[in-house]
Design a protein around this motif. Structure first.
Motif, mmCIF file in Angstrom:
data_model
loop_
_atom_site.group_PDB
_atom_site.id
_atom_site.type_symbol
_atom_site.label_atom_id
_atom_site.label_comp_id
_atom_site.label_asym_id
_atom_site.label_seq_id
_atom_site.Cartn_x
_atom_site.Cartn_y
_atom_site.Cartn_z
ATOM 1 N N GLN A 92 0.850 -1.180 0.000
ATOM 2 C CA GLN A 92 0.000 0.000 0.000
ATOM 3 C C GLN A 92 0.891 1.237 0.000
ATOM 4 O O GLN A 92 1.794 1.355 0.826
ATOM 5 C CB GLN A 92 -0.915 0.023 1.223
ATOM 6 N N ILE A 93 0.654 2.140 -0.947
ATOM 7 C CA ILE A 93 1.401 3.389 -1.051
ATOM 8 C C ILE A 93 0.460 4.533 -0.718
ATOM 9 O O ILE A 93 -0.582 4.690 -1.357
ATOM 10 C CB ILE A 93 1.988 3.579 -2.463
ATOM 11 N N TYR A 94 0.817 5.335 0.280
ATOM 12 C CA TYR A 94 -0.039 6.419 0.759
ATOM 13 C C TYR A 94 0.420 7.746 0.165
ATOM 14 O O TYR A 94 1.468 8.267 0.523
ATOM 15 C CB TYR A 94 -0.009 6.474 2.285
ATOM 16 N N ILE A 95 -0.381 8.268 -0.768
ATOM 17 C CA ILE A 95 -0.008 9.519 -1.442
ATOM 18 C C ILE A 95 -1.167 10.505 -1.503
ATOM 19 O O ILE A 95 -1.026 11.577 -2.081
ATOM 20 C CB ILE A 95 0.503 9.237 -2.882
ATOM 21 N N ASP A 96 -2.314 10.163 -0.940
ATOM 22 C CA ASP A 96 -3.491 11.027 -0.999
ATOM 23 C C ASP A 96 -3.871 11.454 0.415
ATOM 24 O O ASP A 96 -4.482 10.691 1.146
ATOM 25 C CB ASP A 96 -4.655 10.278 -1.661
ATOM 26 N N PRO A 97 -3.517 12.674 0.829
ATOM 27 C CA PRO A 97 -3.808 13.107 2.201
ATOM 28 C C PRO A 97 -5.183 13.752 2.372
ATOM 29 O O PRO A 97 -5.514 14.192 3.464
ATOM 30 C CB PRO A 97 -2.703 14.136 2.454
ATOM 31 N N PHE A 98 -5.990 13.834 1.317
ATOM 32 C CA PHE A 98 -7.232 14.589 1.375
ATOM 33 C C PHE A 98 -8.474 13.733 1.594
ATOM 34 O O PHE A 98 -9.445 14.196 2.165
ATOM 35 C CB PHE A 98 -7.408 15.411 0.096
ATOM 36 N N HIS A 99 -8.465 12.493 1.113
ATOM 37 C CA HIS A 99 -9.634 11.637 1.231
ATOM 38 C C HIS A 99 -9.488 10.697 2.422
ATOM 39 O O HIS A 99 -8.410 10.157 2.658
ATOM 40 C CB HIS A 99 -9.850 10.828 -0.052
ATOM 41 N N GLU A 100 -10.568 10.522 3.158
ATOM 42 C CA GLU A 100 -10.577 9.662 4.336
ATOM 43 C C GLU A 100 -11.670 8.610 4.199
ATOM 44 O O GLU A 100 -12.658 8.808 3.487
ATOM 45 C CB GLU A 100 -10.846 10.491 5.594
ATOM 46 N N LEU A 101 -11.506 7.528 4.930
ATOM 47 C CA LEU A 101 -12.552 6.524 5.014
ATOM 48 C C LEU A 101 -13.293 6.718 6.325
ATOM 49 O O LEU A 101 -12.708 6.622 7.404
ATOM 50 C CB LEU A 101 -11.961 5.114 4.939
ATOM 51 N N PHE A 102 -14.585 6.996 6.215
ATOM 52 C CA PHE A 102 -15.436 7.239 7.370
ATOM 53 C C PHE A 102 -16.328 6.024 7.603
ATOM 54 O O PHE A 102 -16.995 5.551 6.677
ATOM 55 C CB PHE A 102 -16.315 8.472 7.154
ATOM 56 N N ILE A 103 -16.365 5.537 8.828
ATOM 57 C CA ILE A 103 -17.228 4.434 9.203
ATOM 58 C C ILE A 103 -18.397 4.997 10.017
ATOM 59 O O ILE A 103 -18.185 5.522 11.120
ATOM 60 C CB ILE A 103 -16.479 3.381 10.041
ATOM 61 N N PRO A 104 -19.627 4.936 9.498
ATOM 62 C CA PRO A 104 -20.778 5.403 10.280
ATOM 63 C C PRO A 104 -20.961 4.525 11.514
ATOM 64 O O PRO A 104 -20.973 3.291 11.420
ATOM 65 C CB PRO A 104 -21.961 5.242 9.309
ATOM 66 N N LEU A 105 -21.093 5.155 12.664
ATOM 67 C CA LEU A 105 -21.229 4.423 13.914
ATOM 68 C C LEU A 105 -22.659 4.384 14.424
ATOM 69 O O LEU A 105 -22.971 3.602 15.325
ATOM 70 C CB LEU A 105 -20.328 5.044 14.990
ATOM 71 N N GLY A 106 -23.526 5.229 13.882
ATOM 72 C CA GLY A 106 -24.915 5.262 14.318
ATOM 73 C C GLY A 106 -25.362 6.674 14.634
ATOM 74 O O GLY A 106 -24.598 7.637 14.501
ATOM 75 N N THR A 107 -26.596 6.796 15.085
ATOM 76 C CA THR A 107 -27.177 8.111 15.370
ATOM 77 C C THR A 107 -27.357 8.348 16.868
ATOM 78 O O THR A 107 -27.896 9.375 17.265
ATOM 79 C CB THR A 107 -28.528 8.267 14.662
ATOM 80 N N THR A 108 -26.927 7.406 17.686
ATOM 81 C CA THR A 108 -26.939 7.578 19.140
ATOM 82 C C THR A 108 -25.609 7.094 19.696
ATOM 83 O O THR A 108 -24.879 6.336 19.041
ATOM 84 C CB THR A 108 -28.078 6.780 19.804
#
Length: 200
Positions: A92-108
């Motif tokens: 894995q080569i990390y070259i993109d500092p702008f995009h993230e992976l978001f995991i939804p955890l819920g609404t409470t």
């Protein structure tokens, strides 16, 4: 540490890591917002109400963050597992500092804690075990476009990790999160609930 402008590249090779970087940071729990982004970036990031964050000592732009955002029907909680690399299961080569992976955890907070507990419990599965979870890969803040994320239990020496992977045609975009970081996020959420007993 200004994650957005760090000139950093990390290569994960067969579970190991080679790091080439022009600037460093220290691993810490932090409530500080990045200081020198452009105005549009600051505007987007200001929508995130940080609960806890971890900055990695060996990777300037990888950052776990637990946060909430206002929605029309109330709060929504997310875990950002940071930037994704480009590559396959081995490199894995990390070259993109702008995009993230978001995991939804819920609404409470109950749902958020249950989802983090599910991630913690996944480490009880044998090495190589996988599971699917929904995530949003976007710049700055999550949106409504979620997709399937494959979690894989991996191990580097004695360090248990979860690989969060998103398939892109014949390419895998992924990042690795350690057991200790998931435990830190869960502990931080529980502490947050204690000091905000009326928070839903």
């Amino acid at each position: 540490m200004n994650r957005a402008f760090a000139k950093t590249m990390t290569v994960f090779l067969l579970g190991g890591a080679l790091l080439f970087t022009s600037c460093g940071s220290s691993k810490k729990m932090s409530a500080d917002r990045p200081k020198n982004e452009n105005p549009s970036m600051v505007s987007e990031l200001s929508k995130r109400k940080e609960i806890a964050a971890i900055e990695e000592d060996d990777n300037g732009f990888t950052r776990l963050e637990l946060f909430s955002m206002d929605r029309d029907d109330g709060d929504a909680y997310y875990l950002s597992v940071g930037c994704l690399g480009y590559g396959d299961k081995f490199i894995q080569i990390y070259i993109d500092p702008f995009h993230e992976l978001f995991i939804p955890l819920g609404t409470t907070l109950d749902e958020a804690e249950a989802t983090l507990q599910q991630l913690k419990d996944f480490f009880k599965q044998p090495k190589g075990a996988t599971m699917e979870i929904m995530g949003c890969f976007n710049s700055f803040i999550p949106n409504e476009k979620c997709e399937s994320v494959t979690l894989t239990h991996t191990r580097l020496l004695l360090n248990d990790q979860i690989r969060f992977g998103v398939e892109r045609e014949d390419e895998l975009r992924a990042t690795f999160v350690s057991r200790s970081d998931i435990n830190s996020m869960l502990s931080s959420l529980k502490f947050y609930r204690k000091i905000h007993p009326k928070k839903r």
